[in-house]
Design a protein around this motif. Structure first.
Motif, PDB file in Angstrom:
ATOM      1  N   ALA A   1      13.774   6.849  -3.686  1.00 20.27           N
ATOM      2  CA  ALA A   1      13.040   7.606  -2.665  1.00 20.27           C
ATOM      3  C   ALA A   1      11.916   6.760  -2.061  1.00 20.27           C
ATOM      4  O   ALA A   1      11.706   6.776  -0.838  1.00 20.27           O
ATOM      5  CB  ALA A   1      12.490   8.899  -3.244  1.00 20.27           C
ATOM      6  N   ALA A   2      11.192   6.027  -2.883  1.00 19.85           N
ATOM      7  CA  ALA A   2      10.110   5.173  -2.378  1.00 19.85           C
ATOM      8  C   ALA A   2      10.682   4.064  -1.500  1.00 19.85           C
ATOM      9  O   ALA A   2      10.130   3.743  -0.440  1.00 19.85           O
ATOM     10  CB  ALA A   2       9.315   4.585  -3.539  1.00 19.85           C
ATOM     11  N   PHE A   3      11.799   3.486  -1.915  1.00 16.95           N
ATOM     12  CA  PHE A   3      12.434   2.435  -1.122  1.00 16.95           C
ATOM     13  C   PHE A   3      12.915   2.983   0.219  1.00 16.95           C
ATOM     14  O   PHE A   3      12.705   2.372   1.262  1.00 16.95           O
ATOM     15  CB  PHE A   3      13.588   1.814  -1.904  1.00 16.95           C
TER      16      PHE A   3
ATOM     17  N   HIS B   1      10.100   3.451   2.558  1.00 17.32           N
ATOM     18  CA  HIS B   1       9.688   2.152   3.096  1.00 17.32           C
ATOM     19  C   HIS B   1      10.569   1.750   4.274  1.00 17.32           C
ATOM     20  O   HIS B   1      10.072   1.242   5.287  1.00 17.32           O
ATOM     21  CB  HIS B   1       9.753   1.093   1.998  1.00 17.32           C
ATOM     22  N   LEU B   2      11.863   1.980   4.163  1.00 16.21           N
ATOM     23  CA  LEU B   2      12.788   1.588   5.228  1.00 16.21           C
ATOM     24  C   LEU B   2      12.501   2.293   6.543  1.00 16.21           C
ATOM     25  O   LEU B   2      12.831   1.774   7.609  1.00 16.21           O
ATOM     26  CB  LEU B   2      14.232   1.845   4.798  1.00 16.21           C
ATOM     27  N   SER B   3      11.859   3.459   6.476  1.00 21.49           N
ATOM     28  CA  SER B   3      11.530   4.180   7.711  1.00 21.49           C
ATOM     29  C   SER B   3      10.036   4.113   8.039  1.00 21.49           C
ATOM     30  O   SER B   3       9.573   4.806   8.941  1.00 21.49           O
ATOM     31  CB  SER B   3      11.998   5.633   7.618  1.00 21.49           C
ATOM     32  N   SER B   4       9.297   3.265   7.334  1.00 21.71           N
ATOM     33  CA  SER B   4       7.859   3.134   7.595  1.00 21.71           C
ATOM     34  C   SER B   4       7.641   2.517   8.981  1.00 21.71           C
ATOM     35  O   SER B   4       8.451   1.718   9.455  1.00 21.71           O
ATOM     36  CB  SER B   4       7.192   2.266   6.530  1.00 21.71           C
TER      37      SER B   4
ATOM     38  N   ALA C   1       0.810  -1.219   0.000  1.00 20.30           N
ATOM     39  CA  ALA C   1       0.000   0.000   0.000  1.00 20.30           C
ATOM     40  C   ALA C   1       0.847   1.275   0.000  1.00 20.30           C
ATOM     41  O   ALA C   1       0.304   2.363  -0.201  1.00 20.30           O
ATOM     42  CB  ALA C   1      -0.929   0.002   1.213  1.00 20.30           C
ATOM     43  N   GLU C   2       2.140   1.154   0.185  1.00 22.73           N
ATOM     44  CA  GLU C   2       3.004   2.337   0.228  1.00 22.73           C
ATOM     45  C   GLU C   2       3.161   2.952  -1.161  1.00 22.73           C
ATOM     46  O   GLU C   2       3.209   2.227  -2.165  1.00 22.73           O
ATOM     47  CB  GLU C   2       4.384   1.965   0.762  1.00 22.73           C
TER      48      GLU C   2
ATOM     49  N   ASN D   1       5.413   1.442  -4.331  1.00 21.52           N
ATOM     50  CA  ASN D   1       5.635  -0.005  -4.300  1.00 21.52           C
ATOM     51  C   ASN D   1       5.089  -0.632  -5.568  1.00 21.52           C
ATOM     52  O   ASN D   1       3.959  -0.389  -5.962  1.00 21.52           O
ATOM     53  CB  ASN D   1       4.977  -0.650  -3.078  1.00 21.52           C
ATOM     54  N   LEU D   2       5.903  -1.440  -6.218  1.00 22.81           N
ATOM     55  CA  LEU D   2       5.496  -2.147  -7.427  1.00 22.81           C
ATOM     56  C   LEU D   2       5.196  -3.614  -7.137  1.00 22.81           C
ATOM     57  O   LEU D   2       4.378  -4.223  -7.810  1.00 22.81           O
ATOM     58  CB  LEU D   2       6.591  -2.050  -8.488  1.00 22.81           C
ATOM     59  N   SER D   3       5.887  -4.167  -6.132  1.00 22.54           N
ATOM     60  CA  SER D   3       5.712  -5.565  -5.783  1.00 22.54           C
ATOM     61  C   SER D   3       6.332  -5.807  -4.412  1.00 22.54           C
ATOM     62  O   SER D   3       7.378  -5.236  -4.093  1.00 22.54           O
ATOM     63  CB  SER D   3       6.408  -6.441  -6.833  1.00 22.54           C
TER      64      SER D   3
END
Length: 97
Positions: free
Chosen positions: A62-64, A67-70, A33-34, A37-39
């Protein structure tokens, strides 16, 4: 922008296999859901329930990094030392564009 693919290898500590399973699977939906994210998929080894592979693809770095700090991943990583035999082994690749 280069697409990012990350592969993480996890090894559950003896007796923690079910907790690692629950945690690995609980990360799938919130990660998917982030933004960017593609997969995102978690796989367990068919002959070794303690061995997991997480395969994820992100639209860009940037998206990755987001995610690492989600919150869901931060919480999972904090619980890792008690559930895993060591830190996850992570390999990160880009499309090279």
């Amino acid at each position: 922008m280069s697409k990012v693919t990350a592969i993480a290898l996890l090894k559950a500590a003896p007796g923690a296999e079910e907790k690692v399973r629950a945690q690995a699977l609980s990360l799938v939906e919130p990660s998917r859901a982030e933004p960017g994210n593609l997969s995102y998929q978690a796989y367990v080894h068919p002959e070794d329930p303690s061995a997991w592979l997480v395969f994820e693809e992100w639209a860009d770095r940037a998206a990755f990094e987001a995610h690492l700090s989600s919150p869901h991943l931060t919480e999972a990583l904090a619980a890792g030392p008690g559930l895993l035999v060591g830190p996850p082994t992570e390999h990160v690749f880009t499309t090279g564009e």
